[in-house]
Design a protein around this motif. Structure first.
Motif, PDB file in Angstrom:
ATOM      1  N   ASP A 154       0.841  -1.200   0.000  1.00 59.97           N
ATOM      2  CA  ASP A 154       0.000   0.000   0.000  1.00 59.97           C
ATOM      3  C   ASP A 154       0.875   1.249   0.000  1.00 59.97           C
ATOM      4  O   ASP A 154       0.635   2.188  -0.770  1.00 59.97           O
ATOM      5  N   LEU A 155       1.900   1.263   0.848  1.00 59.96           N
ATOM      6  CA  LEU A 155       2.849   2.377   0.873  1.00 59.96           C
ATOM      7  C   LEU A 155       3.539   2.519  -0.477  1.00 59.96           C
ATOM      8  O   LEU A 155       3.711   3.633  -0.995  1.00 59.96           O
ATOM      9  N   MET A 156       3.914   1.401  -1.068  1.00 54.19           N
ATOM     10  CA  MET A 156       4.584   1.400  -2.365  1.00 54.19           C
ATOM     11  C   MET A 156       3.698   1.984  -3.460  1.00 54.19           C
ATOM     12  O   MET A 156       4.128   2.847  -4.237  1.00 54.19           O
ATOM     13  N   LEU A 157       2.451   1.548  -3.529  1.00 54.50           N
ATOM     14  CA  LEU A 157       1.574   2.035  -4.588  1.00 54.50           C
ATOM     15  C   LEU A 157       1.193   3.492  -4.350  1.00 54.50           C
ATOM     16  O   LEU A 157       1.125   4.286  -5.302  1.00 54.50           O
ATOM     17  N   GLY A 158       0.944   3.864  -3.089  1.00 55.14           N
ATOM     18  CA  GLY A 158       0.640   5.263  -2.798  1.00 55.14           C
ATOM     19  C   GLY A 158       1.762   6.181  -3.224  1.00 55.14           C
ATOM     20  O   GLY A 158       1.531   7.244  -3.829  1.00 55.14           O
ATOM     21  N   TYR A 159       3.001   5.782  -2.940  1.00 53.35           N
ATOM     22  CA  TYR A 159       4.183   6.544  -3.364  1.00 53.35           C
ATOM     23  C   TYR A 159       4.241   6.661  -4.889  1.00 53.35           C
ATOM     24  O   TYR A 159       4.536   7.721  -5.443  1.00 53.35           O
ATOM     25  N   THR A 160       3.922   5.565  -5.567  1.00 50.72           N
ATOM     26  CA  THR A 160       3.965   5.537  -7.031  1.00 50.72           C
ATOM     27  C   THR A 160       2.966   6.513  -7.636  1.00 50.72           C
ATOM     28  O   THR A 160       3.312   7.309  -8.521  1.00 50.72           O
ATOM     29  N   LEU A 161       1.735   6.476  -7.155  1.00 52.50           N
ATOM     30  CA  LEU A 161       0.700   7.331  -7.736  1.00 52.50           C
ATOM     31  C   LEU A 161       0.922   8.803  -7.397  1.00 52.50           C
ATOM     32  O   LEU A 161       0.686   9.685  -8.230  1.00 52.50           O
ATOM     33  N   ALA A 162       1.376   9.079  -6.179  1.00 58.06           N
ATOM     34  CA  ALA A 162       1.608  10.464  -5.783  1.00 58.06           C
ATOM     35  C   ALA A 162       2.734  11.102  -6.588  1.00 58.06           C
ATOM     36  O   ALA A 162       2.673  12.285  -6.946  1.00 58.06           O
ATOM     37  N   ASN A 163       3.758  10.321  -6.910  1.00 57.56           N
ATOM     38  CA  ASN A 163       4.934  10.865  -7.586  1.00 57.56           C
ATOM     39  C   ASN A 163       4.932  10.685  -9.099  1.00 57.56           C
ATOM     40  O   ASN A 163       5.574  11.472  -9.813  1.00 57.56           O
ATOM     41  N   TYR A 164       4.229   9.666  -9.593  1.00 58.90           N
ATOM     42  CA  TYR A 164       4.279   9.368 -11.022  1.00 58.90           C
ATOM     43  C   TYR A 164       2.903   9.216 -11.663  1.00 58.90           C
ATOM     44  O   TYR A 164       2.810   8.963 -12.867  1.00 58.90           O
ATOM     45  N   GLY A 165       1.840   9.385 -10.894  1.00 59.48           N
ATOM     46  CA  GLY A 165       0.495   9.164 -11.411  1.00 59.48           C
ATOM     47  C   GLY A 165       0.066  10.119 -12.500  1.00 59.48           C
ATOM     48  O   GLY A 165      -0.885   9.826 -13.234  1.00 59.48           O
ATOM     49  N   SER A 166       0.739  11.244 -12.622  1.00 58.75           N
ATOM     50  CA  SER A 166       0.423  12.218 -13.676  1.00 58.75           C
ATOM     51  C   SER A 166       1.552  12.332 -14.689  1.00 58.75           C
ATOM     52  O   SER A 166       1.580  13.273 -15.499  1.00 58.75           O
ATOM     53  N   SER A 167       2.482  11.392 -14.667  1.00 61.40           N
ATOM     54  CA  SER A 167       3.611  11.436 -15.596  1.00 61.40           C
ATOM     55  C   SER A 167       3.236  10.847 -16.950  1.00 61.40           C
ATOM     56  O   SER A 167       2.230  10.150 -17.090  1.00 61.40           O
ATOM     57  N   SER A 168       4.053  11.115 -17.949  1.00 65.54           N
ATOM     58  CA  SER A 168       3.831  10.563 -19.286  1.00 65.54           C
ATOM     59  C   SER A 168       4.342   9.130 -19.338  1.00 65.54           C
ATOM     60  O   SER A 168       5.480   8.854 -18.953  1.00 65.54           O
TER      61      SER A 168
END
Length: 295
Positions: free
Chosen positions: A102-116
């Motif tokens: 959960d921590l891993m996915l939350g970090y992913t979406l917060a930092n890269y969820g709007s990336s190309s």
């Protein structure tokens, strides 16, 4: 007449291509492990962390394996590879996480969820990376929702107290104040996290405040906001504020992070933290939800 025929056949080819793209659209169920790992990293069919690979766990299930030992930041590329593979182009994903997943996915979406992101073909090599599909890109990933079994996005007091091996880089990330300050938990790229909180604790889990499943307390598994953990319980406990269902504020006034909703609270104290090699504990509740909803 010849020009007309050429135009007609060109239109047929375009239509066939469009139908082919539609036909190739698939949904996938991604399972992201927590601490200790166990599955072969890069092998999306390796379910060692969870249980038998033959067990139903949602449509087109894939195990997104990372080592469960090193830091969230250093292992995060493994998660992005999987999301690129199965959650871009015409493909969509349902995601289940456990504990530090959960921590891993939350970090992913917060930092890269709007990336190309380049659109991928869902065919992975031995490293877990997929080839480009049509050479085009998109913003973020196609994720329908997330179901978090004993989510550790808010950290664990077992890490604070050194109950786990303090030399592990991941354990440092799992300290409650560290986990909560690691990224903006309210920024999920508009993806909903449905939280499943277990409550079958033991004597040693008295380190954990309120209700817990032996490893993670309700303040984390319930997606509760704040800079540190708080004590939250089931309604049957008169000496502790209740963890509220859904997105509602908890008894005592604490609130959940944005796009976080409690889908299951273990009122009967029946589910602990561990899979035990057979999809058990709180994971079993999420697996059942994936089977019925990840279609």
């Amino acid at each position: 007449m010849m020009k007309f025929k050429r135009l007609f056949f060109s239109l047929l080819l375009l239509a066939a291509g469009a139908l082919s793209n539609i036909a190739s659209a698939d949904n996938y169920s991604l399972w992201i492990n927590g601490r200790t790992g166990g599955g072969v990293v890069g092998n999306y069919n390796s379910f060692t962390y969870w249980g038998p690979a033959t067990t139903a766990a949602g449509v087109n299930k894939k195990s997104v394996n990372w080592d469960g030992y090193n830091s969230i930041a250093s292992q995060n590329g493994k998660i992005r590879d999987a999301l690129d593979c199965f959650c871009t182009g015409n493909n969509w994903c349902y995601i289940a996480t456990h504990s530090a997943g959960d921590l891993m996915l939350g970090y992913t979406l917060a930092n890269y969820g709007s990336s190309s992101r380049m659109k991928k073909n869902a065919t992975a090599n031995a490293s877990g990376q997929c080839g480009n599909s049509d050479g085009t890109s998109q913003t973020g990933w196609n994720i329908k929702w997330v179901r978090a079994a004993s989510g550790a996005g808010g950290g664990s007091e077992l890490s604070d107290a050194g109950s786990w091996a303090i030399s592990e880089p991941l354990v440092k990330d799992l300290k409650t104040t560290t986990a909560r300050a690691m990224y903006n938990h309210n920024n999920t790229a508009n993806v909903w996290f449905y939280m499943y909180a277990g409550a079958k604790g033991t004597v040693y889990s008295s380190i954990l405040p309120g209700q817990d499943d032996e490893a993670v307390a309700y303040h984390s598994s319930g997606g509760v906001a704040g800079s540190s953990g708080s004590s939250l319980c089931n309604p049957s406990d008169w000496f502790c504020n209740d963890l509220a269902m859904g997105t509602a504020a908890n008894e005592g006034g604490s609130v959940k992070w944005s796009f976080h909703s409690v889908a299951f609270r273990d009122d009967n104290e029946a589910y602990n933290h561990y899979a035990n090699g057979n999809w058990q504990g709180i994971i079993s509740v999420v697996r059942s939800a994936m089977v019925s909803s990840a279609l």
